[in-house]
Design an enzyme around this catalytic site. Sequence first.
Site, mmCIF file in Angstrom:
data_model
loop_
_atom_site.group_PDB
_atom_site.id
_atom_site.type_symbol
_atom_site.label_atom_id
_atom_site.label_comp_id
_atom_site.label_asym_id
_atom_site.label_seq_id
_atom_site.Cartn_x
_atom_site.Cartn_y
_atom_site.Cartn_z
ATOM 1 N N LEU A 137 -14.638 26.817 22.664
ATOM 2 C CA LEU A 137 -15.166 26.733 23.870
ATOM 3 C C LEU A 137 -14.713 25.951 24.767
ATOM 4 O O LEU A 137 -14.711 25.862 26.082
ATOM 5 C CB LEU A 137 -16.780 26.140 23.543
ATOM 6 N N HIS A 185 -25.066 19.227 6.778
ATOM 7 C CA HIS A 185 -26.330 20.346 7.183
ATOM 8 C C HIS A 185 -27.155 20.527 6.053
ATOM 9 O O HIS A 185 -26.400 20.906 5.079
ATOM 10 C CB HIS A 185 -25.500 21.650 7.860
ATOM 11 N N ARG A 240 -31.873 16.944 10.062
ATOM 12 C CA ARG A 240 -30.987 17.441 8.950
ATOM 13 C C ARG A 240 -30.223 16.147 8.380
ATOM 14 O O ARG A 240 -30.493 16.363 6.903
ATOM 15 C CB ARG A 240 -29.567 17.777 10.145
#
Lengths: 250, 666
Positions: free
Chosen positions: B43, B266, B337
């Site tokens: 990205l 995570h 998390r």
Amino acid sequence: MDLTLKIWRQNGPQEKGEMKTYPISGVEQDMSFLEMLDYLNDQLINEGIEPVVFDHDCREGICGMCSLFINGEAHGPGRKVTTCQLHMREFKSGDTIYIEPFRAKAFPIIKDLMVDRSAFDRIQRAGGYISVNTSGNTIDANAIPVPKENADKAFDAATCIGCGACVATCKNSSAMLFASAKISQFSLLPQGQPEAKERVLNMVHQMDLEGFGNCTNTGACEVECPKGISLENIARMNRDYLFASLSSNK
Amino acid sequence: MALDSKVPEGVLADKWTKHKGEIPLVSPANKRLLDIIVVGTGLAGSSAAASLAEMGYNVKAFCFQDSPRRAHSIAAQGGINAAKNYQNDGDSVHRLFYDTIKGGDYRSREGNVHRLAEVSRNIIDQCVAQGVPFARDYGGLLDNRSFGGVQVSRTFYAKGQTGQQLLLGAYSALNRQIAKGRVKMYARHEMQELVVVDGKARGIIAKNLVTGEFERHSAHAVLLCTGGYGNVFFLSTNAMGSNVTAAWKAHRKGAYMANPCFTQIHPTCIPVSGENQSKLTLMSESLRNDGRIWVPAKKEDAEAIRSGKLHPNDIAEEHRDYYLERRYPAFGNLVPRDVASRAAKERCDAGYGINKTGEAVYLDFAAAIMRYGGEEAHVKGLKNPSDVEVKALGEKVVEAKYGNLFQMYEKITASNPYKEPMMIYPAVHYTMGGLWVDYNLMTTVPGCFALGEANFSDHGANRLGASALMQGLADGYFVAPYTVGEFLSTDIRTGRISTDSPEFEAAEQAVRERTEKFITNNGTKSVDFFHKRLGKIMWNEVGMARNEEGLKQAIADIQALREEFYADVRVLGAANGMNPELDKAGRVADLIELGELMAKDALERNESCGGHFREEYQSAEGEALRDDENFAFVSAWEFTGIPAEANLHKEELTFENVELKTRSYK
């Protein structure tokens, strides 16, 4: 599990390749297909044999980098999975597994099971975009409402991962499922309309230049596509192409 | 060297606008004379390369994959945050800014985070204009969902493939510039070295991975958009090729590495199943809305499950320990998390873990299925429905919500999560640390910039869900294209950079020698053998919980591993031509050095914050104790030769707009 692997080995694009046989034991059911190949490669390295080269990266079925023709099917026996999502529990001990690269004139082999799919990038460059600069000063996102049905269909087409299974599966080595997925995504959205005619003409032209064949409506591509891209997209592309050919000023 | 963040003076909300207005412009005629290298096409990289080319710079973009579309941004599932307030639920730029600072446990820079929140809105406009098919409601307008425990609904999404759709959008913008000849694309090329001339980044040595050739590429600036380094743990949710080499080479040439120990683990990933596993797969955070997390309350039950003598469905309700609900009654299964991950580890370490490895906990949908089934039966007007009927109705509802995730789980594990609880365990997912950058995203090597996950700047010690995509595109579309101007405006008279200089010669020579050494090493062990061992050390000592003794041991172990690696690694084949094992060897060599620095950073940070949990710094109830008095700073490490002997530079963090508070979820 004990398996016999028949793997295509080819040292370079210009060299002659051949199927080589590798017996392998100790394969676990929970391994993914690529982990089985990692396991084979580790053994080959220990034996002083150059490991088998294959493309792979995300290993969760989204990057489109993995390929492989396994027992005569792109991405192996599973449906709607990529090779990296295929697990060894799909096979049984004693099986012989044939592993070949994706074969097509437009996908030359680089080494072993790795092929060059840059033709796909060139098709995208021929028109797989909307010409808007990245200034951030476009109109507000909600100023362009899109009917949900069209938005959902555009999304479905846009989920193509560009792996090339459609080409490898097609008896004509056609890239029409791939190209039509991108053309359809933009064709279904208002943002795509200004360039719609040129897009379909240019992308189809590039597809032909690259040496891909044409569609004869067998439908094998849709069956083998790991993302379930629909044949409907090819029909839409053909319709758009016909319309553009008849009405474009170019 | 004193670290100057160069955050502009003035009111927080005006800093970016003011700064943009003051950056010297480069005229279109001069932009044509300036070359920029962009490494990585995720990205951040794709969006930066496209934007800079549109502006008129000459751009060369590099990626190691066979196409720029394959970068690992593509695997992001959940969504992208933006302060659009389309839902009219009180969202604003300031609220997104505040949530990000707080979620990062007050270890990020106010100025950068506020800018991120500001441009988040432009991202959505831009992506829609590009034809990114975000989810829409029946009125044709964009849909949102909640994410990551915040109190507003600001996450834009495209089913579970938001990263894919955003990356393909940036890829299309990049393709448009490639087609125009404004970007020259080098796929299957990997950066091997940063070339520094007169103290400025002036190019790279890249390897053509197909031919094995080394290429010299010069430019007036180099942008590293090369992602995170989670693969230092061997097993992570990163792609197999994700690596730290570009960033590490820059670090060795003078770029400081900031907060390298800040790693996001995570909580909901599919557990490790065996020694031959190569990567871990994430199960979206959204599952915690309906799934209840538990382990057996009795150790003997856990043992019986591990040996296959007992089935989880046979454990009675009163013998189950819903430990998150027990420890955190206010947030229950929806704690952040870092908290959820540590709690799972605590139970497994205490001997209550399930799965044959003992490193897994249950995520159970049985209660949700019955609850939804009961609601459905009521809606349908069924009188006294049987449990079987209710269950069938409930399964349908759960399938509509999470069907694709359940299917993915079943493909990987061959277990049906409608019938028996899912097994999950925390896994390495994202790295908040990275190259230190100033407000312009420039590293401490002038002319070398870092964007996206490769830099450290916006997420502090813990990243919020759906914020990674936001940062990658913000940096690439809207920040770097402006801020590189400040550096490049001084370069308009420089002319093309020659690749014949002694600096290029030396850099290429160093790369050749490294490569040659691997090929002629004649060791006995594969690259993966060492990578797996590095991963074990990192996971055990520099993972979810760290302590002084373990970290010191980790440094010693990694140093020993590095020596062994160079003495005994075996790379077959030749240096010329395609040789993925050789490429892997180079990456693992750099990950080993990075691992040592991560341990050093964790050792020096005597507090617990976000993803960094030091066992010595916890409350009586086992909660993290942050130390704002002594550790409200960014650790920026300067390479000196041995990673564990790096020099520490501190960037003090000042908070003028938010009040530092303890995060509590009790």
